[in-house]
Design a protein around this motif. Structure first.
Motif, PDB file in Angstrom:
ATOM      1  N   ASP A 134       0.839  -1.213   0.000  1.00 44.36           N
ATOM      2  CA  ASP A 134       0.000   0.000   0.000  1.00 44.36           C
ATOM      3  C   ASP A 134       0.871   1.260   0.000  1.00 44.36           C
ATOM      4  O   ASP A 134       0.555   2.259  -0.646  1.00 44.36           O
TER       5      ASP A 134
ATOM      6  N   LEU B 283       3.799   1.475  -1.298  1.00 43.54           N
ATOM      7  CA  LEU B 283       4.313   1.596  -2.670  1.00 43.54           C
ATOM      8  C   LEU B 283       3.246   2.241  -3.570  1.00 43.54           C
ATOM      9  O   LEU B 283       3.559   3.115  -4.390  1.00 43.54           O
ATOM     10  N   GLY B 284       2.004   1.801  -3.377  1.00 40.49           N
ATOM     11  CA  GLY B 284       0.888   2.390  -4.133  1.00 40.49           C
ATOM     12  C   GLY B 284       0.772   3.880  -3.876  1.00 40.49           C
ATOM     13  O   GLY B 284       0.550   4.664  -4.800  1.00 40.49           O
ATOM     14  N   GLN B 285       0.975   4.276  -2.599  1.00 40.82           N
ATOM     15  CA  GLN B 285       0.910   5.705  -2.242  1.00 40.82           C
ATOM     16  C   GLN B 285       2.015   6.489  -2.957  1.00 40.82           C
ATOM     17  O   GLN B 285       1.777   7.606  -3.437  1.00 40.82           O
TER      18      GLN B 285
ATOM     19  N   VAL C 201       3.341   5.748  -5.778  1.00 41.41           N
ATOM     20  CA  VAL C 201       2.970   5.870  -7.196  1.00 41.41           C
ATOM     21  C   VAL C 201       1.894   6.949  -7.369  1.00 41.41           C
ATOM     22  O   VAL C 201       1.937   7.726  -8.319  1.00 41.41           O
TER      23      VAL C 201
ATOM     24  N   LEU D  16       8.502   0.889 -12.037  1.00 43.85           N
ATOM     25  CA  LEU D  16       8.637   2.017 -11.101  1.00 43.85           C
ATOM     26  C   LEU D  16      10.091   2.505 -11.039  1.00 43.85           C
ATOM     27  O   LEU D  16      10.357   3.712 -11.148  1.00 43.85           O
TER      28      LEU D  16
ATOM     29  N   LEU E 192       6.218  -7.651  -0.537  1.00 39.69           N
ATOM     30  CA  LEU E 192       4.959  -7.333  -1.214  1.00 39.69           C
ATOM     31  C   LEU E 192       4.114  -8.594  -1.314  1.00 39.69           C
ATOM     32  O   LEU E 192       4.565  -9.613  -1.844  1.00 39.69           O
TER      33      LEU E 192
ATOM     34  N   LEU F 208       3.290   4.895 -15.282  1.00 38.55           N
ATOM     35  CA  LEU F 208       2.577   4.900 -13.990  1.00 38.55           C
ATOM     36  C   LEU F 208       1.274   4.110 -14.090  1.00 38.55           C
ATOM     37  O   LEU F 208       0.923   3.353 -13.175  1.00 38.55           O
TER      38      LEU F 208
ATOM     39  N   ILE G  59       2.057   0.464 -13.977  1.00 42.26           N
ATOM     40  CA  ILE G  59       2.311   0.012 -12.594  1.00 42.26           C
ATOM     41  C   ILE G  59       0.969  -0.206 -11.879  1.00 42.26           C
ATOM     42  O   ILE G  59       0.760  -1.225 -11.222  1.00 42.26           O
TER      43      ILE G  59
ATOM     44  N   PHE H 169      -7.818  -3.851   0.344  1.00 40.12           N
ATOM     45  CA  PHE H 169      -7.421  -2.460   0.495  1.00 40.12           C
ATOM     46  C   PHE H 169      -6.317  -2.102  -0.509  1.00 40.12           C
ATOM     47  O   PHE H 169      -6.330  -1.013  -1.093  1.00 40.12           O
ATOM     48  N   SER H 170      -5.395  -3.048  -0.718  1.00 47.88           N
ATOM     49  CA  SER H 170      -4.345  -2.803  -1.717  1.00 47.88           C
ATOM     50  C   SER H 170      -4.974  -2.661  -3.103  1.00 47.88           C
ATOM     51  O   SER H 170      -4.524  -1.855  -3.924  1.00 47.88           O
TER      52      SER H 170
ATOM     53  N   VAL I 230      -6.105   0.806  -3.381  1.00 47.16           N
ATOM     54  CA  VAL I 230      -4.981   1.750  -3.580  1.00 47.16           C
ATOM     55  C   VAL I 230      -4.561   1.765  -5.056  1.00 47.16           C
ATOM     56  O   VAL I 230      -4.408   2.836  -5.668  1.00 47.16           O
ATOM     57  N   PHE I 231      -4.436   0.582  -5.653  1.00 43.60           N
ATOM     58  CA  PHE I 231      -3.982   0.544  -7.048  1.00 43.60           C
ATOM     59  C   PHE I 231      -5.085   0.975  -8.020  1.00 43.60           C
ATOM     60  O   PHE I 231      -4.786   1.503  -9.093  1.00 43.60           O
TER      61      PHE I 231
ATOM     62  N   VAL J  21      -4.568   4.540  -8.171  1.00 39.01           N
ATOM     63  CA  VAL J  21      -3.418   4.897  -9.027  1.00 39.01           C
ATOM     64  C   VAL J  21      -3.885   5.005 -10.474  1.00 39.01           C
ATOM     65  O   VAL J  21      -3.626   5.999 -11.169  1.00 39.01           O
TER      66      VAL J  21
END
Lengths: 162, 465
Positions: free
Chosen positions: A137, A139-141, A143, B10, B63, B108, B111, B123-124, B127-128, B131
């Motif tokens: 998470d 890492l996501g932040q 990005v 990245l 990860l 980006l 990614i 939750f991850s 987040v993505f 992005v």
């Protein structure tokens, strides 16, 4: 518990004021106020680190950026403000009623018991959670921040040059 | 090992943004190489290697990622569409500074997309998704024309509402499960089968993802965003972004966490069928080439949802196959749109006609893409649509199977109408000096058309019912 409910009511009032107020500047102040109350609630619930972040970033930094941006815009005339206010009231008059009604309905409902053992206090070592358990998470932040940087470069930098 | 799909783009992006002139020149080639590496590594890397850790880098990066065949299919789609988009940047964005910034943005987005398909935590996933959403917003607004800013604004508002719903759903799920990991969430959902709050969380989650995928009735932003985005942006948005952010995330969360229930199946089937019909009818009424393709996307994604909504393994496989096919043929049609726009300077189909004489390669590849979208044999789209209809029939949803067949005729009619208006008939006035698109625009179109034909022709040999 009573203090929490009192804070929640003020939070709701601040949030509604943020949306309903006629001035953008007051909206930004309302947002900051909402964040301050939210930070207090977080602190009372034991999420101290989250409260600090909420207070410093959401109640501090973000309203400053908003106020800086608003100061660059041209304010509306008094007549335009009144006209906008009328439209806004017409559009959002149901919002406070809906919020109050929803609050009453939810307070009457019987919620299933939440899973036991989850509490922010249980997590003693927040940095290790962030750096070890939730590294993806984080890492996501990173990005997302990079996306923001490129967004500013792409959408605003050229404009500024011109 | 899967972490490399996030870390390599990245780290390369950070290196390429160092203030050296050479780095700016390297970004295009490196981007192409990265997409090809993603495509070939997913196909050829032995399964045993996927589970290996990062070696010396393992202590620094913990990860939590996972790979299954669905993830691999998505990684392939992302690789192909990203390759197409990055390849075209050179020919469609001529100013070097803008090109560099746009390529950085595509890195980006890559990614973000890889993150969405690789994470095993709700939750991850959020987040993505964010992005990709932020990247999409900048991609749409890139040209800074008023229509681009309007499209981006609509996207930001509706996507923001979707994100708020997702976050609320995650919070509710966390209260009752104490975790955000897919496996633990699934166990918690099974332990609380009739919990109305959990069902409410599912409803919020579905609504949020349906907004992000632009399904009817949440499709208000999609046509404006696709049309307003530049040619490369449209390919990326239509080809992979909305599919990954909306449909893949929905399918993954339903399979890994909530599972199918009778109510959920009915909702998915209804929304899928509604999107197919409404999308096709709206596409029929369009004169703007890209707008027609945008509405066609809604209709085609409806097919994916319809296949998935069967609730069976067969339906899921059919939906995955159509998802892949749609990524390919929609990217191809948007490449054709870019070629047409560059050659004629317009997207209005009423001002075109007889362009097959002047642009034969664009015309032929466009026919392949259009017929695949309409589901005509022996092209790839035919097989995936056939499988979806069979899956609906076998699972007893006869009405939805009939809707899928009838809507396929609607697809055929708007695709043929587009072909007739743009490529067939007499050459339109003012189009005498039009020339075929440059090689840079033809190469990806030919490549995508070849994929469609090869998959279509070979499908009878590897599809086993």
């Amino acid at each position: 518990m009573r203090v929490d409910i009192f804070l929640l009511i003020i939070l709701m009032a601040a949030a509604i004021w943020t949306v309903m107020t006629r001035s953008l500047l007051r909206s930004a102040i309302g947002l900051a106020l909402s964040s301050v109350i939210l930070a207090m609630l977080m602190y009372r619930l034991g999420a101290k680190l989250a409260a600090v972040v909420e207070l410093s970033v959401c109640a501090g930094l973000i309203p400053v950026i908003f106020v800086s941006t608003i100061s660059l815009t041209e304010p509306l005339t008094h007549k335009e403000v009144l006209q906008q206010m009328k439209q806004r009231l017409r559009r959002f008059y149901a919002l406070p009623i809906m919020v109050i009604a929803l609050g009453i309905i939810l307070s009457l409902l019987r919620f299933p018991p939440p899973v036991t053992g989850i509490s922010a206090e249980g997590i003693k070592d927040a940095p290790s959670v962030l750096w070890n358990l939730r590294q993806i998470d984080l890492l996501g932040q990173v990005v997302i921040i990079l996306c923001g940087v490129f967004g500013v470069v792409i959408l605003l930098k050229e404009e500024f040059k011109q | 090992m899967p972490a490399l799909f996030i870390l390599i783009p990245l780290l390369s992006l950070m290196l390429l943004n160092l203030p050296f002139g050479l780095m700016r020149r390297l970004i295009y080639g490196w981007g192409i190489l990265l997409c090809l590496a993603q495509f070939f590594s997913v196909i050829y890397l032995p399964l045993g290697l996927w589970g290996r850790d990062l070696g010396v880098l393992a202590p620094f990066f913990k990860l939590d990622l996972g790979v299954d065949n669905f993830t691999r299919l998505m990684l392939i789609c992302i690789g192909i569409v990203s390759f197409t988009a990055i390849f075209l940047v050179r020919y469609l964005i001529l100013e070097e500074g803008k090109r560099f910034n746009f390529l950085s943005l595509l890195f980006l987005a890559l990614i973000g997309l890889n993150g969405v398909v690789l994470v095993e935590d709700i939750f991850s996933l959020y987040v993505f998704l964010e992005v990709v959403t932020v990247c999409s917003f900048i991609i749409i607004a890139f040209s800074r024309r008023p229509d681009a800013l309007e499209g981006a604004f609509k996207y930001v508002i509706l996507s923001g509402i979707g994100s708020m719903m997702l976050l609320a759903a995650i919070a509710l799920i966390f209260i009752f499960s104490g975790s955000t990991n897919f496996i633990e969430l699934s166990a918690a959902v099974k332990a609380l089968p009739h919990n109305w709050l959990m069902n409410f969380a599912l409803a919020l989650f579905l609504s949020g993802l349906l907004i992000k995928s632009g399904m009817v009735p949440f499709h208000g932003w999609l046509a404006d965003a696709y049309t307003a985005a530049g040619p490369v942006g449209s390919i990326f948005l239509a080809g992979i972004i909305t599919k990954t952010v909306g449909i893949y995330a929905l399918m993954r969360v339903v399979i890994a966490v909530f599972g199918f229930s009778a109510g959920l199946i009915q909702v998915l089937l209804f929304v899928g069928a509604l999107s197919i019909v409404v999308g096709a009818l709206l596409a029929l009424a369009q004169d703007d080439f890209k707008r027609m393709l945008a509405y066609s996307s809604i209709s085609q994604v409806g097919y994916i949802l319809l296949g998935f909504g069967c609730g069976s393994a067969f339906g899921f496989i059919a939906a995955c196959f159509h998802l892949f096919n749609h990524a390919i043929f929609k990217s191809l049609l948007f490449v054709n749109s870019a070629a047409l726009e560059q050659s004629t300077g317009s997207r209005d189909m009423r001002s075109m006609g007889g362009l097959a004489q002047k642009m034969p390669f664009t015309g032929i590849t466009s026919i392949i893409g259009a017929l695949s979208a309409a589901g005509l044999p022996p092209l790839a789209g035919f097989w995936s649509k056939l499988l979806i209809i069979l899956a609906l029939w076998f699972s007893g949803h006869f009405l939805y199977a009939a809707i899928a067949v009838i809507a396929s005729l609607l697809t055929l009619s708007y695709m043929l109408s587009m072909q007739r208006k743009v490529f067939f008939g007499e050459l339109a006035i003012g189009m005498e000096n039009i020339r075929e698109a440059r090689f840079g625009l033809l190469f990806p179109a030919i490549l995508l058309a070849l994929i469609i034909v090869l998959i279509g022709v070979s499908a009878p040999f590897w599809i086993k019912l």
